[in-house]
Design a protein around this motif. Structure first.
Motif, PDB file in Angstrom:
ATOM      1  N   ALA A  48      13.359 -34.766   3.876  1.00 44.26           N
ATOM      2  CA  ALA A  48      13.156 -34.224   2.534  1.00 44.26           C
ATOM      3  C   ALA A  48      12.782 -32.751   2.631  1.00 44.26           C
ATOM      4  N   VAL A  49      13.487 -31.904   1.896  1.00 42.89           N
ATOM      5  CA  VAL A  49      13.260 -30.464   1.928  1.00 42.89           C
ATOM      6  C   VAL A  49      13.357 -29.912   0.513  1.00 42.89           C
ATOM      7  N   THR A  50      13.109 -28.629   0.369  1.00 39.61           N
ATOM      8  CA  THR A  50      13.310 -27.972  -0.919  1.00 39.61           C
ATOM      9  C   THR A  50      14.807 -27.734  -1.129  1.00 39.61           C
ATOM     10  N   VAL A  51      15.173 -27.432  -2.360  1.00 44.24           N
ATOM     11  CA  VAL A  51      16.575 -27.153  -2.658  1.00 44.24           C
ATOM     12  C   VAL A  51      17.062 -25.949  -1.849  1.00 44.24           C
ATOM     13  N   ALA A  52      16.242 -24.911  -1.761  1.00 40.07           N
ATOM     14  CA  ALA A  52      16.633 -23.728  -0.997  1.00 40.07           C
ATOM     15  C   ALA A  52      16.860 -24.066   0.470  1.00 40.07           C
ATOM     16  N   GLU A  53      16.039 -24.949   1.025  1.00 39.95           N
ATOM     17  CA  GLU A  53      16.206 -25.348   2.424  1.00 39.95           C
ATOM     18  C   GLU A  53      17.439 -26.224   2.613  1.00 39.95           C
ATOM     19  N   ALA A  54      17.749 -27.028   1.625  1.00 38.31           N
ATOM     20  CA  ALA A  54      18.898 -27.935   1.742  1.00 38.31           C
ATOM     21  C   ALA A  54      20.222 -27.189   1.820  1.00 38.31           C
ATOM     22  N   VAL A  55      20.314 -26.035   1.180  1.00 40.95           N
ATOM     23  CA  VAL A  55      21.583 -25.291   1.173  1.00 40.95           C
ATOM     24  C   VAL A  55      21.653 -24.278   2.308  1.00 40.95           C
ATOM     25  N   SER A  56      20.601 -24.176   3.099  1.00 42.40           N
ATOM     26  CA  SER A  56      20.538 -23.175   4.160  1.00 42.40           C
ATOM     27  C   SER A  56      20.901 -23.773   5.516  1.00 42.40           C
ATOM     28  N   ASP A  57      21.726 -23.042   6.277  1.00 47.03           N
ATOM     29  CA  ASP A  57      22.057 -23.405   7.657  1.00 47.03           C
ATOM     30  C   ASP A  57      22.619 -24.821   7.749  1.00 47.03           C
ATOM     31  N   VAL A  58      23.657 -25.081   6.975  1.00 45.19           N
ATOM     32  CA  VAL A  58      24.335 -26.379   7.043  1.00 45.19           C
ATOM     33  C   VAL A  58      25.838 -26.160   7.210  1.00 45.19           C
ATOM     34  N   ASP A  59      26.487 -27.135   7.841  1.00 43.25           N
ATOM     35  CA  ASP A  59      27.940 -27.097   7.998  1.00 43.25           C
ATOM     36  C   ASP A  59      28.637 -27.617   6.756  1.00 43.25           C
ATOM     37  N   ALA A  60      27.987 -28.571   6.092  1.00 38.70           N
ATOM     38  CA  ALA A  60      28.535 -29.147   4.861  1.00 38.70           C
ATOM     39  C   ALA A  60      27.413 -29.340   3.859  1.00 38.70           C
ATOM     40  N   LEU A  61      27.710 -29.057   2.603  1.00 39.63           N
ATOM     41  CA  LEU A  61      26.751 -29.219   1.517  1.00 39.63           C
ATOM     42  C   LEU A  61      27.367 -30.157   0.493  1.00 39.63           C
ATOM     43  N   ILE A  62      26.670 -31.258   0.203  1.00 42.75           N
ATOM     44  CA  ILE A  62      27.187 -32.245  -0.748  1.00 42.75           C
ATOM     45  C   ILE A  62      26.399 -32.159  -2.046  1.00 42.75           C
ATOM     46  N   LEU A  63      27.112 -31.973  -3.148  1.00 38.87           N
ATOM     47  CA  LEU A  63      26.502 -31.897  -4.472  1.00 38.87           C
ATOM     48  C   LEU A  63      26.606 -33.273  -5.114  1.00 38.87           C
ATOM     49  N   SER A  64      25.463 -33.951  -5.230  1.00 35.23           N
ATOM     50  CA  SER A  64      25.438 -35.288  -5.821  1.00 35.23           C
ATOM     51  C   SER A  64      24.488 -35.285  -7.012  1.00 35.23           C
ATOM     52  N   ILE A  65      24.804 -34.407  -7.960  1.00 34.43           N
ATOM     53  CA  ILE A  65      23.993 -34.232  -9.162  1.00 34.43           C
ATOM     54  C   ILE A  65      24.901 -34.360 -10.384  1.00 34.43           C
ATOM     55  N   PRO A  66      24.333 -34.641 -11.564  1.00 36.75           N
ATOM     56  CA  PRO A  66      25.170 -34.720 -12.766  1.00 36.75           C
ATOM     57  C   PRO A  66      25.963 -33.432 -12.973  1.00 36.75           C
ATOM     58  N   LEU A  67      27.161 -33.575 -13.484  1.00 36.29           N
ATOM     59  CA  LEU A  67      28.050 -32.425 -13.627  1.00 36.29           C
ATOM     60  C   LEU A  67      27.431 -31.317 -14.479  1.00 36.29           C
ATOM     61  N   ASN A  68      26.675 -31.668 -15.501  1.00 32.49           N
ATOM     62  CA  ASN A  68      26.128 -30.627 -16.377  1.00 32.49           C
ATOM     63  C   ASN A  68      25.023 -29.811 -15.718  1.00 32.49           C
ATOM     64  N   ARG A  69      24.568 -30.236 -14.524  1.00 32.50           N
ATOM     65  CA  ARG A  69      23.564 -29.457 -13.805  1.00 32.50           C
ATOM     66  C   ARG A  69      24.178 -28.536 -12.751  1.00 32.50           C
ATOM     67  N   ILE A  70      25.480 -28.617 -12.584  1.00 34.82           N
ATOM     68  CA  ILE A  70      26.150 -27.756 -11.601  1.00 34.82           C
ATOM     69  C   ILE A  70      25.860 -26.273 -11.858  1.00 34.82           C
ATOM     70  N   PRO A  71      25.946 -25.776 -13.102  1.00 33.59           N
ATOM     71  CA  PRO A  71      25.686 -24.350 -13.319  1.00 33.59           C
ATOM     72  C   PRO A  71      24.283 -23.910 -12.896  1.00 33.59           C
ATOM     73  N   THR A  72      23.315 -24.817 -12.923  1.00 31.44           N
ATOM     74  CA  THR A  72      21.934 -24.433 -12.589  1.00 31.44           C
ATOM     75  C   THR A  72      21.750 -24.134 -11.108  1.00 31.44           C
ATOM     76  N   ILE A  73      22.627 -24.674 -10.260  1.00 29.56           N
ATOM     77  CA  ILE A  73      22.497 -24.417  -8.819  1.00 29.56           C
ATOM     78  C   ILE A  73      23.427 -23.315  -8.338  1.00 29.56           C
ATOM     79  N   ALA A  74      24.269 -22.800  -9.238  1.00 25.56           N
ATOM     80  CA  ALA A  74      25.233 -21.776  -8.843  1.00 25.56           C
ATOM     81  C   ALA A  74      24.593 -20.570  -8.157  1.00 25.56           C
ATOM     82  N   PRO A  75      23.462 -20.042  -8.644  1.00 24.65           N
ATOM     83  CA  PRO A  75      22.867 -18.881  -7.959  1.00 24.65           C
ATOM     84  C   PRO A  75      22.504 -19.160  -6.505  1.00 24.65           C
ATOM     85  N   LEU A  76      22.064 -20.376  -6.206  1.00 20.10           N
ATOM     86  CA  LEU A  76      21.720 -20.720  -4.826  1.00 20.10           C
ATOM     87  C   LEU A  76      22.934 -20.683  -3.907  1.00 20.10           C
TER      88      LEU A  76
END
Length: 248
Positions: A48-76
């Motif tokens: 378990a990590v923070t959202v910022a840690e989850a998107v950092s230093d990974v080979d693959a990133l899986i988005l498993s969130i409701p579609l309407n929340r996709i824009p909220t993670i775009a800056p990350l």
């Protein structure tokens, strides 16, 4: 492979378990913070990590969130390297996501996601019900192993997504480019109907785009009538029976 997963819902939780068990280094985050992610999610080795840690230093990133929340993670995602493969599992349901004009007017869901996050994606794990995904995985080569369609524009994105689908216990089927990924959206014959690798290509080909929204909404109404509302997820036999009757 180093994998980040955003979302700890029904699909996200199973992804953490399966990919950790397969030997991948899995980090998972949700919107509420790592302290809210229980041991039931992490029991197979995910961290378990923070959202910022989850998107950092990974080979693959899986988005498993409701579609309407996709824009909220775009800056990350602006900080995520280009060679990180991003895989989206979301689906559009207007009753949950509120109406999105572009999709209502016919834009393919995957292409809308790309516009929001401004980077390529692969589409996978969106066309299997959460109960089937949690319980009906089988070893490679098993008879009647369920297939999951994977759409992508990049060969590398497709190869990585298909390999990870196989690692979760299902047969990966190449569903073509993202502009054709409407063939695995809600309402299509390939959507949550638990087909095999042999059956899946025919189901993808049989999809009729203009009929998807009506069929999707009929299925939602039938499921709510059968099991009630409140965000309950139907058991595999209920969901597959309804979807096969309406979509195929």
């Amino acid at each position: 492979m180093k994998i980040g997963i955003l979302g700890t819902g029904h699909i996200g939780k199973t992804l953490v378990h399966r990919l950790s068990t397969a030997g991948h280094d899995v980090k998972v985050a949700n919107s509420r913070g790592p302290e809210t992610i229980g041991q039931d999610v992490l029991s197979s080795g995910g961290r378990a990590v923070t959202v910022a840690e989850a998107v950092s230093d990974v080979d693959a990133l899986i988005l498993s969130i409701p579609l309407n929340r996709i824009p909220t993670i775009a800056p990350l995602l602006l900080e995520v390297p280009e060679d990180t493969v991003v895989i989206d599992t979301s689906n559009y349901y207007p009753f949950r996501d509120e109406k999105i004009a572009a999709i209502e007017n016919g834009q393919v869901e995957s292409l809308w996601v790309i516009e929001q996050i401004r980077r390529p994606i692969a589409k996978a794990w969106n066309a299997i019900g959460s109960d089937s995904f949690a319980r009906l995985n089988r070893p490679l080569g098993s008879p009647n192993r369920i297939a999951i369609p994977v759409a992508a524009d990049s060969e590398r994105d497709r190869d990585v997504a298909m390999a990870l689908v196989e690692a979760t216990g299902f047969d990966a089927v190449d569903a073509g480019p993202l502009e054709q990924s409407w063939r695995q959206q809600p309402g299509a014959p390939a959507y949550c109907t638990d087909l095999t690798k042999t059956e899946m290509p025919q189901a993808l080909e049989a999809a009729e785009k203009e009929r998807l929204p009506k069929r999707r909404d009929l299925a939602v109404a039938a499921i709510v009538e059968r099991i009630g509302g409140g965000g309950k997820n139907p058991a595999a036999d209920v969901l597959v029976r309804i979807n096969r009757a309406l979509f195929m």
